[in-house]
Design a protein around this motif. Structure first.
Motif, PDB file in Angstrom:
ATOM      1  N   ASN A 175       0.794  -1.226   0.000  1.00 32.45           N
ATOM      2  CA  ASN A 175       0.000   0.000   0.000  1.00 32.45           C
ATOM      3  C   ASN A 175       0.830   1.282   0.000  1.00 32.45           C
ATOM      4  O   ASN A 175       0.274   2.368   0.031  1.00 32.45           O
ATOM      5  CB  ASN A 175      -0.979   0.053   1.180  1.00 32.45           C
ATOM      6  N   SER A 176       2.116   1.195   0.045  1.00 29.44           N
ATOM      7  CA  SER A 176       2.973   2.376  -0.059  1.00 29.44           C
ATOM      8  C   SER A 176       4.164   2.000  -0.920  1.00 29.44           C
ATOM      9  O   SER A 176       5.189   1.565  -0.423  1.00 29.44           O
ATOM     10  CB  SER A 176       3.483   2.830   1.322  1.00 29.44           C
ATOM     11  N   GLY A 177       3.989   2.169  -2.231  1.00 32.35           N
ATOM     12  CA  GLY A 177       5.058   1.764  -3.131  1.00 32.35           C
ATOM     13  C   GLY A 177       6.138   2.824  -3.254  1.00 32.35           C
ATOM     14  O   GLY A 177       5.905   4.005  -3.011  1.00 32.35           O
ATOM     15  N   GLY A 178       7.324   2.398  -3.627  1.00 33.26           N
ATOM     16  CA  GLY A 178       8.383   3.312  -4.017  1.00 33.26           C
ATOM     17  C   GLY A 178       9.137   3.974  -2.886  1.00 33.26           C
ATOM     18  O   GLY A 178       9.186   3.473  -1.763  1.00 33.26           O
ATOM     19  N   THR A 179       9.727   5.093  -3.236  1.00 29.10           N
ATOM     20  CA  THR A 179      10.491   5.859  -2.252  1.00 29.10           C
ATOM     21  C   THR A 179       9.711   7.100  -1.881  1.00 29.10           C
ATOM     22  O   THR A 179       8.721   7.431  -2.511  1.00 29.10           O
ATOM     23  CB  THR A 179      11.840   6.288  -2.844  1.00 29.10           C
ATOM     24  N   LYS A 180      10.200   7.768  -0.858  1.00 31.73           N
ATOM     25  CA  LYS A 180       9.541   9.014  -0.446  1.00 31.73           C
ATOM     26  C   LYS A 180      10.612  10.003  -0.018  1.00 31.73           C
ATOM     27  O   LYS A 180      11.566   9.648   0.671  1.00 31.73           O
ATOM     28  CB  LYS A 180       8.584   8.727   0.730  1.00 31.73           C
ATOM     29  N   LEU A 181      10.403  11.233  -0.465  1.00 34.67           N
ATOM     30  CA  LEU A 181      11.301  12.302  -0.025  1.00 34.67           C
ATOM     31  C   LEU A 181      10.802  12.865   1.293  1.00 34.67           C
ATOM     32  O   LEU A 181       9.637  13.246   1.400  1.00 34.67           O
ATOM     33  CB  LEU A 181      11.298  13.419  -1.063  1.00 34.67           C
ATOM     34  N   PHE A 182      11.681  12.889   2.282  1.00 36.71           N
ATOM     35  CA  PHE A 182      11.292  13.506   3.548  1.00 36.71           C
ATOM     36  C   PHE A 182      12.082  14.795   3.738  1.00 36.71           C
ATOM     37  O   PHE A 182      13.312  14.811   3.618  1.00 36.71           O
ATOM     38  CB  PHE A 182      11.556  12.550   4.717  1.00 36.71           C
ATOM     39  N   SER A 183      11.354  15.870   4.012  1.00 33.55           N
ATOM     40  CA  SER A 183      12.022  17.133   4.323  1.00 33.55           C
ATOM     41  C   SER A 183      12.166  17.162   5.838  1.00 33.55           C
ATOM     42  O   SER A 183      11.172  17.348   6.537  1.00 33.55           O
ATOM     43  CB  SER A 183      11.181  18.312   3.872  1.00 33.55           C
ATOM     44  N   VAL A 184      13.363  16.928   6.293  1.00 33.49           N
ATOM     45  CA  VAL A 184      13.556  16.862   7.746  1.00 33.49           C
ATOM     46  C   VAL A 184      14.084  18.209   8.222  1.00 33.49           C
ATOM     47  O   VAL A 184      15.092  18.712   7.735  1.00 33.49           O
ATOM     48  CB  VAL A 184      14.541  15.737   8.123  1.00 33.49           C
ATOM     49  N   SER A 185      13.343  18.794   9.161  1.00 33.43           N
ATOM     50  CA  SER A 185      13.782  20.086   9.683  1.00 33.43           C
ATOM     51  C   SER A 185      13.599  20.085  11.189  1.00 33.43           C
ATOM     52  O   SER A 185      13.080  19.138  11.776  1.00 33.43           O
ATOM     53  CB  SER A 185      12.974  21.215   9.044  1.00 33.43           C
ATOM     54  N   GLY A 186      14.035  21.155  11.803  1.00 38.82           N
ATOM     55  CA  GLY A 186      13.885  21.254  13.256  1.00 38.82           C
ATOM     56  C   GLY A 186      15.162  20.885  13.953  1.00 38.82           C
ATOM     57  O   GLY A 186      16.271  21.092  13.445  1.00 38.82           O
ATOM     58  N   HIS A 187      15.020  20.272  15.109  1.00 38.32           N
ATOM     59  CA  HIS A 187      16.171  20.030  15.974  1.00 38.32           C
ATOM     60  C   HIS A 187      16.921  18.749  15.613  1.00 38.32           C
ATOM     61  O   HIS A 187      16.964  17.817  16.391  1.00 38.32           O
ATOM     62  CB  HIS A 187      15.701  19.978  17.429  1.00 38.32           C
ATOM     63  N   VAL A 188      17.498  18.710  14.411  1.00 36.28           N
ATOM     64  CA  VAL A 188      18.317  17.554  14.016  1.00 36.28           C
ATOM     65  C   VAL A 188      19.703  18.047  13.615  1.00 36.28           C
ATOM     66  O   VAL A 188      19.888  19.232  13.316  1.00 36.28           O
ATOM     67  CB  VAL A 188      17.692  16.768  12.836  1.00 36.28           C
ATOM     68  N   GLY A 189      20.620  17.131  13.562  1.00 43.07           N
ATOM     69  CA  GLY A 189      21.990  17.502  13.240  1.00 43.07           C
ATOM     70  C   GLY A 189      22.153  17.935  11.792  1.00 43.07           C
ATOM     71  O   GLY A 189      22.857  18.891  11.492  1.00 43.07           O
ATOM     72  N   LYS A 190      21.537  17.185  10.870  1.00 42.80           N
ATOM     73  CA  LYS A 190      21.699  17.499   9.453  1.00 42.80           C
ATOM     74  C   LYS A 190      20.331  17.652   8.790  1.00 42.80           C
ATOM     75  O   LYS A 190      19.854  16.724   8.125  1.00 42.80           O
ATOM     76  CB  LYS A 190      22.486  16.369   8.760  1.00 42.80           C
ATOM     77  N   PRO A 191      19.713  18.791   8.996  1.00 43.70           N
ATOM     78  CA  PRO A 191      18.402  18.977   8.348  1.00 43.70           C
ATOM     79  C   PRO A 191      18.550  18.945   6.837  1.00 43.70           C
ATOM     80  O   PRO A 191      19.590  19.337   6.311  1.00 43.70           O
ATOM     81  CB  PRO A 191      17.947  20.347   8.829  1.00 43.70           C
ATOM     82  N   GLY A 192      17.547  18.474   6.154  1.00 40.52           N
ATOM     83  CA  GLY A 192      17.616  18.430   4.691  1.00 40.52           C
ATOM     84  C   GLY A 192      16.613  17.448   4.139  1.00 40.52           C
ATOM     85  O   GLY A 192      15.780  16.899   4.879  1.00 40.52           O
ATOM     86  N   ASN A 193      16.720  17.219   2.819  1.00 42.34           N
ATOM     87  CA  ASN A 193      15.821  16.264   2.178  1.00 42.34           C
ATOM     88  C   ASN A 193      16.462  14.892   2.140  1.00 42.34           C
ATOM     89  O   ASN A 193      17.646  14.765   1.821  1.00 42.34           O
ATOM     90  CB  ASN A 193      15.519  16.714   0.746  1.00 42.34           C
ATOM     91  N   TYR A 194      15.682  13.892   2.447  1.00 41.81           N
ATOM     92  CA  TYR A 194      16.183  12.515   2.415  1.00 41.81           C
ATOM     93  C   TYR A 194      15.190  11.654   1.661  1.00 41.81           C
ATOM     94  O   TYR A 194      14.017  11.592   2.024  1.00 41.81           O
ATOM     95  CB  TYR A 194      16.381  11.979   3.841  1.00 41.81           C
ATOM     96  N   GLU A 195      15.685  11.015   0.612  1.00 39.11           N
ATOM     97  CA  GLU A 195      14.792  10.135  -0.147  1.00 39.11           C
ATOM     98  C   GLU A 195      15.067   8.704   0.301  1.00 39.11           C
ATOM     99  O   GLU A 195      16.173   8.180   0.111  1.00 39.11           O
ATOM    100  CB  GLU A 195      15.019  10.266  -1.656  1.00 39.11           C
ATOM    101  N   VAL A 196      14.076   8.109   0.912  1.00 38.88           N
ATOM    102  CA  VAL A 196      14.253   6.751   1.433  1.00 38.88           C
ATOM    103  C   VAL A 196      13.101   5.873   0.970  1.00 38.88           C
ATOM    104  O   VAL A 196      12.081   6.369   0.479  1.00 38.88           O
ATOM    105  CB  VAL A 196      14.303   6.736   2.978  1.00 38.88           C
ATOM    106  N   LYS A 197      13.284   4.563   1.126  1.00 38.62           N
ATOM    107  CA  LYS A 197      12.224   3.636   0.756  1.00 38.62           C
ATOM    108  C   LYS A 197      11.044   3.818   1.703  1.00 38.62           C
ATOM    109  O   LYS A 197      11.228   4.070   2.883  1.00 38.62           O
ATOM    110  CB  LYS A 197      12.722   2.191   0.865  1.00 38.62           C
ATOM    111  N   MET A 198       9.870   3.661   1.148  1.00 39.31           N
ATOM    112  CA  MET A 198       8.668   3.660   1.979  1.00 39.31           C
ATOM    113  C   MET A 198       8.806   2.548   3.016  1.00 39.31           C
ATOM    114  O   MET A 198       9.265   1.456   2.687  1.00 39.31           O
ATOM    115  CB  MET A 198       7.429   3.389   1.124  1.00 39.31           C
TER     116      MET A 198
END
Lengths: 463, 811
Positions: A262-285
């Motif tokens: 029910n969730s095919g493919g990859t997904k881009l996550f825009s990670v922001s806030g209190h993390v060390g390396k904020p940015g976009n991460y494309e990972v598998k669903m």
């Protein structure tokens, strides 16, 4: 809003081999929509073609692949709308009328305006040709003659990059009249918005393309029957279109296999806030949250995780306990009582005052309501004013019930989904962090900030 | 048909209706603010949310189409909760100023709040304030009260034809406003007052003058144009306080033009004549009715005895009632005088005696919107028939192709498919071209009389007229029609033209070929009625124009200001001045009646009973809504007693109904009307189509707020932007030919009269024409509305000399 560019790019490792799925392993990411990211000139046509770009389009158009076959592939892929609603893309495509006397339109929604959402701009910036190819395939499939890519008004450079890519594609014969010697014609234009959040709502976006004030239309009729200039129109998110060439190259099943059921493919996550390396991460669903968090450098300064908004402010906030065990896919987050949304993950550490965070979010929705329909126009202002009063130390205990009630009254009674979007943060923040709100009302000050007694390097440190 | 259920009540409704349509038909109340059956659906107020089975969210009844088997609940817990929450939202920023709000007592928000609101508010924050806008002299704004339903925006855009209001700003900052520094200039603007569900838009003239519950509401008929709009007159202490539309779907729907809505202010004008007056040694003396009537009758008798009955001229306003017209005619007949006429703004009477019946608009008002092809000849629709124009707009919105032939290129606020803008004189030739092109298209030239065919031979068809002909024949921009419904209409500029006969004959022939309906669009409230009753000269009598050209010794004028209401102002002025006696039945004192000898105060339409016959032949009677002011008397009574005083027989009417009975000889009015209305000519009139004529021509339009004595005295209408001093308006190329620039002062001359005017660039005017407004004191020295005119540039010295001379003349 965080304006981080994508994660640092290491030395390019070109793993391209004809016939093989092209996925560059970049810090554990699975790059599909951003597959050019590891290259030197990722946005150039040359790079994209080198990675096998436009081959799917060329094959489909030249071989005159049947539209129904393409739609079947897209359905098989399990691709769901990446703009936030998660509606199956293949199903949406099947709603477009097959036989229509007149122009049909294709629209790409690149109007990401929600706080913490910045994935589509990276697709446009680093891999515009994949989006163009995806749209051209969709246009071929749906019989659309003209396409528009509606780009958010607050990003300028990316708009220019996309314009340049359009010219390149046109000159190379991937857009325009009689492509690949067939009678398939497709003109694609970039449309620059003015920065209104509401124009990310597909019918408001359509109004804006038509040159009108961006206000959502009442649905039905849906864009598939009454869209741009009253003609059948298919609207998808940037990431959805950008996934299409890969699906057509490698097949729907390969795409589906990347993710979870029910969730095919990859997904881009825009990670922001209190993390060390904020940015976009494309990972598998289906990637576990903990893995994604680690990829993004973990909670910064070694602090503890307090809460995460997993899919953008219009998705319910999740306390650390709820998200730690969750997987990042539609069902995984839905089981954890939130939702994947557009994959705009806002991470909050233990120093975050949830009252003030909600105050800021409610201000956003108050300012971005289009004002067309009553509950949202009046309700968002009411909510914002009450929270402002609480933040100013003048809150009353009954305000919490009032906020819940007003938010419930906005939700589900508006023309578009902004009503729900505005209500969700209020309801979820109060639900999960009620004691913090109560403390603020009782003491007239923030519970979290009261617990901080040391200020080091201008940054608040927890006790 | 679909079967649905609302609140457990099984209903059968039409396919495509919405829930609110179905509920309204079944009499099930659903609260609403933004929905209006005549406007597009906005679904923005959310007040009409209802519960529908199988939907987890409440749905707006106004925008949700019904489906077979749908179960709808308007009073369920979920529906009521939704409605109450919307009510609460609407009220949080709405000021609680009902006690000082003009809408109080007739406010949708107030009414619905009683049903769905609570006694207190949970909202304790600061309320929003929105600054008021000045959108003109008719509509007052209190924008803080606005609930953003956008009915006004949609009305002006969809019905008015121009989006003069819009919503700027987002969210809570959204507000309704006009364009920067602009007012709302629609001639239908008053309707937004009725549409506004709150007190944000209220009537400026009526503001703070009465509460709605203090007013007595009485039905009447609008007296300023031929539409016959149904109105409701609101009266307090015998004074007309305001006028609102009364719903009549087939005539005015639920709308009213600003002229009909705001003219009532003229009724309360200080100009009102309250007692009879006689001129004694050049000075006006107040007197009683008996003296005045005896004086008037004595004068008329003396003059007719001495000079014969033809020495009298009787001029009746086409805005007078049928009863008044009938009695005026009967009075003249009784005296053996054939000089009676109501056609004050006509020059061409060649069709008299050639008609088969009473000319009318040839179609029912509501049928206009069903037409496929429309040809409008010589009409500035929005100026002449502000509300009727809206029906044409609807037709065009429905896909009709509109063609226009006119000397004025004014924007009718609807799409024009084809237009030919030429001098009035050339309009005949243009019609000839269309006729020729059509007979060619239809191969019907044989059907035309030989004489006409011969005339057409000399005519050369141009591409633009060919296009109109093709449009009339059914060829279309998008698709062709086999048998289009065609309508052809002649407006005021054609009716006033010296070549009306030619235009009418051509239009009739074109109509014959294209199977068109249509006819004339008479300007006044009762033109058609006057014609039907024959308030026109006898075979030996003089028509309105002749009576002025060959001045009479005595005049009986009913409800007119001669210089302002007649085609030829200068002639009218001279004729009245020369006459030995002018008996004027008038509601107002007037500069234009200075040459009268007796002024008999009559009641305007609000203070008398009577009947108007509209342009579609509808006979509509009304009663007085207020008692006559002071010594004023209904004109029909005055005419009756005057006839009695003159010793004439057969004037024993006790009521206006008896007069009406006499008019229709006891028959049903509709039966008489049905027999009488006929636009056909008995025979073809001798006409000429190719007259070459190069001189400048005047286009003497009557501005819509100068059309009759009441309108001319309504201060709010006079304050609108339509009230501009007459100027010599010409197009750029015409100015160049004459060596003039905008702002120059010119002496314009017609016949022996002249006027000094300022030049204005107006590219809506055909070349070879000067547009000079009529019915204004600045232009009463001029002649025919449509006629030859000359323009001379005045130097500064000449202008000074002229001003001095006119000052002296006035002194």
């Amino acid at each position: 809003m965080t304006t981080t560019i994508s994660a640092q790019i290491p030395t390019p490792a070109n793993s391209y081999e004809a016939g093989k799925p092209v996925m560059t392993d970049l810090n554990g990411q699975t790059l599909l929509c951003l597959r050019t990211l590891a290259e030197e000139n990722p946005a150039s046509l040359e790079t994209y073609i080198k990675l096998g770009g436009y081959s799917a389009l060329k094959r489909i158009v030249s071989e005159k692949t049947k539209a129904t076959d393409i739609i079947t592939q897209v359905k098989t892929s399990g691709l769901r709308g990446r703009g936030g609603a998660g509606f199956p893309t293949g199903l949406k495509w099947s709603f477009m009328p097959r036989y229509f006397d007149g122009v049909k339109y294709l629209v790409c929604n690149s109007d990401e305006g929600e706080p913490g959402t910045f994935k589509d701009r990276d697709i446009i910036r680093y891999n515009p040709h994949q989006l163009i190819e995806g749209m051209a395939i969709a246009a071929y499939t749906l019989g659309a003659r003209v396409g528009y890519n509606y780009i958010h008004g607050e990003i300028w450079q990316d708009y220019e990059i996309f314009e340049a890519a359009l010219h390149e594609a046109k000159a190379a014969g991937y857009l325009g009249e009689n492509l690949f010697g067939t009678n398939f014609c497709f003109d694609l234009y970039a449309v620059h918005g003015y920065g209104a959040y509401i124009c990310g709502e597909e019918t408001a976006l359509i109004e804006s393309i038509e040159g009108k004030k961006g206000q959502p239309r009442f649905k039905p009729p849906f864009p598939a029957s009454y869209g741009v200039f009253g003609k059948p129109t298919n609207v998808n998110n940037t990431e959805s279109y950008a996934s299409i060439p890969w699906i057509m190259q490698h097949g729907g099943e390969a795409f589906a296999a990347l993710g979870v059921p029910n969730s095919g493919g990859t997904k881009l996550f825009s990670v922001s806030g209190h993390v060390g390396k904020p940015g976009n991460y494309e990972v598998k669903m289906g990637t576990p949250f903990t893995e994604l968090l680690e990829m993004a450098g973990g909670v910064w300064k070694g602090r503890k995780l307090k809460a995460v908004i997993p899919g953008g402010p219009s998705t319910p906030v999740m306390p650390a306990s709820a998200i730690m065990g969750a997987t990042m896919d539609y069902e995984g987050l839905s089981k954890a009582r939130s939702s994947l949304g557009a994959g705009s993950m806002i991470v909050m550490d233990e120093t975050t005052c949830m009252v003030k965070a909600l105050h800021r979010l409610s201000y956003f929705f108050y300012e971005e309501s289009c004002g067309q329909c009553t509950p949202c126009r009046e309700g968002t202002g009411w909510v914002y004013r009450v929270i402002t009063r609480i933040v100013n130390g003048k809150g009353k205990m009954e305000d919490l019930d009032l906020l819940t009630d007003v938010s419930n009254n906005i939700s589900g009674r508006t023309i578009c989904a902004l009503g729900e979007a505005a209500a969700t943060p209020v309801l979820s923040f109060i639900k999960h962090f009620r004691p913090e709100f109560e403390y603020y009302i009782q003491h007239g000050k923030s519970m979290v900030e009261s617990q901080i007694d040391a200020v080091v390097d201008g940054k608040a440190e927890p006790k | 048909m679909l079967n649905i259920e609302i609140d457990g009540k099984a209903l059968e409704v039409e396919h495509g209706s919405t829930i609110i349509d179905a509920a309204d038909k079944a009499g099930i109340p659903i609260p609403r603010f933004c929905y209006h059956p005549k406007l597009s659906v906005a679904a923005n107020c959310r007040m009409c949310l209802v519960q529908v089975e199988k939907f987890n969210k409440p749905l707006p009844a106004c925008a949700t189409p019904v489906a077979d088997g749908m179960k709808i609940f308007t009073r369920s817990k979920s529906a009521i909760e939704a409605q109450k929450s919307v009510m609460e939202f609407l009220l949080i920023n709405h000021p609680l100023d009902c006690p000082i709000c003009d809408q109080g007592g007739e406010c949708d928000l107030q009414d619905i709040a009683v049903a769905y609101g609570t006694s207190g508010s949970r909202y304790t924050e600061e309320k929003r304030v929105v600054f008021n806008k000045n959108i003109g002299p008719l509509v007052s704004t209190d924008m803080t009260r606005c609930i953003q339903c956008t009915r006004c925006v949609r009305f002006l855009k969809e019905v008015g034809g121009m989006m003069e209001l819009g919503m700027v700003g987002r969210g809570e900052h959204a507000e309704i406003t006009a364009y920067v520094d602009k007012s709302v200039n629609s001639e239908l603007s008053g309707n937004i007052i009725d549409l506004c569900p709150v007190g944000a838009l209220t009537s400026k003239p009526f503001r703070y003058s009465a509460r709605s519950w203090e007013l007595t509401r009485r039905p009447s008929i609008a007296p300023h144009d031929g539409l016959g709009s149904h109105i409701e007159v609101h009266v307090k202490d015998n004074k007309v306080m305001r006028v609102l539309p009364r719903e009549k779907e087939s005539i005015n729907e639920c709308w009213l033009s600003d002229r009909d809505r705001f003219s009532y202010e003229g009724l309360n004008s200080p100009d009102r004549l309250k007692v009879p007056m006689i001129k004694h040694n050049g000075a006006w003396v107040e007197t009683d009715w008996k003296t005045a009537l005896e004086f008037a009758a004595g004068q008329i008798k003396d003059i007719t005895n001495e000079h014969g009955s033809e020495a009298l001229g009787v001029l009746v306003s086409p805005n007078s009632t049928m009863e008044e017209g009938y009695l005026a005619k009967k009075l003249a007949d009784g005296l053996g005088c054939g000089n009676v006429d109501y056609r004050l703004r006509q020059t061409d009477f060649r069709l008299d005696g050639k008609r088969q019946g009473t000319p009318w608009m040839g179609i029912n008002i509501h049928e206009i919107e069903e037409l496929d092809r429309i040809l409008v000849i010589g009409s500035n629709l929005r100026n002449e028939h502000p509300l009727l124009a809206q029906r044409f707009r609807k037709a065009v919105a429905n896909g009709a192709e509109l063609s226009v032939i006119s000397p004025l290129d004014n924007d009718p606020l609807m799409d024009i498919a084809h237009k030919v803008i030429v001098r009035p004189n050339d309009m005949v030739n243009v019609l000839g071209q269309i006729l020729k092109a059509m007979s060619g298209l239809q191969r019907l030239s044989l059907c035309l009389p030989a004489s006409l065919n011969q005339l057409l031979e000399e005519i050369k068809v141009r591409p633009n007229t060919q296009a109109i002909a093709e449009s009339m024949a059914g060829h279309g921009k998008d698709y062709d029609l086999v048998a289009p419904k065609v309508g052809i209409f002649l407006g005021n500029m054609a009716l006033s033209d010296p070549r009306f006969t030619e235009m009418y004959s051509m239009a009739e022939a074109i109509g014959g070929i294209s199977g068109a309906k249509g006819g004339i669009l008479p300007a006044a409230a009762n033109s058609t009625g006057m014609h039907m009753m024959g308030v026109m000269p006898s075979s030996t009598g003089m028509h309105a124009r002749a009576m002025l050209e060959v001045p009479r010794k005595a005049y009986l004028i009913v409800n007119i200001e001669p210089e302002l209401d007649c085609q030829h102002a200068a002639l009218a002025k001279v004729a009245m001045a020369k006459a030995e006696c002018v008996v004027a039945l008038t509601a107002f004192k007037s500069q234009a009646l200075e040459n009268a000898d007796v002024l008999l105060p009559i009641a305007p339409f609000t203070e008398t009973s009577g009947t108007f016959m509209s342009m579609e032949g509808r006979v509509q009677s009304f009663t007085a809504v207020a008692k006559p002011l002071a010594e004023c008397r209904p004109a029909w009574k005055v005419l009756r007693v005057l006839a009695n005083t003159l010793g004439l027989q057969g004037f024993d009417y006790e009521t206006s109904e008896q007069v009406k009975e006499a008019i229709f000889s006891g028959e049903k009015p509709s039966a008489v009307v049905w027999r009488s209305l006929n636009n056909n000519l008995k025979e073809l009139v001798e006409i000429q189509v190719n007259i070459k004529h190069d001189g400048l021509q005047r286009i003497g339009e009557v501005p819509q707020y100068e059309s009759d004595p009441i309108v001319r005295r309504s201060p709010p209408l006079q304050k609108t932007k339509y009230n501009i001093k007459p100027m010599a308006r010409m197009c750029a190329s015409q100015l160049e030919v004459l060596g003039l620039v905008e702002g120059d002062n010119v002496l314009v001359k017609q016949d022996k009269g002249s006027a000094v005017l300022t030049v204005k660039l107006d590219n809506h005017v055909a070349k070879g024409c000067v547009r000079v407004a009529a019915a204004h004191e600045d232009t009463i020295g001029l002649g025919d509305l449509m006629g030859d005119i000359t323009v001379e540039k005045l130097s500064v010295e000449q202008l000074q000399a002229h001003t001095k001379a006119s000052m002296e003349a006035r002194a």
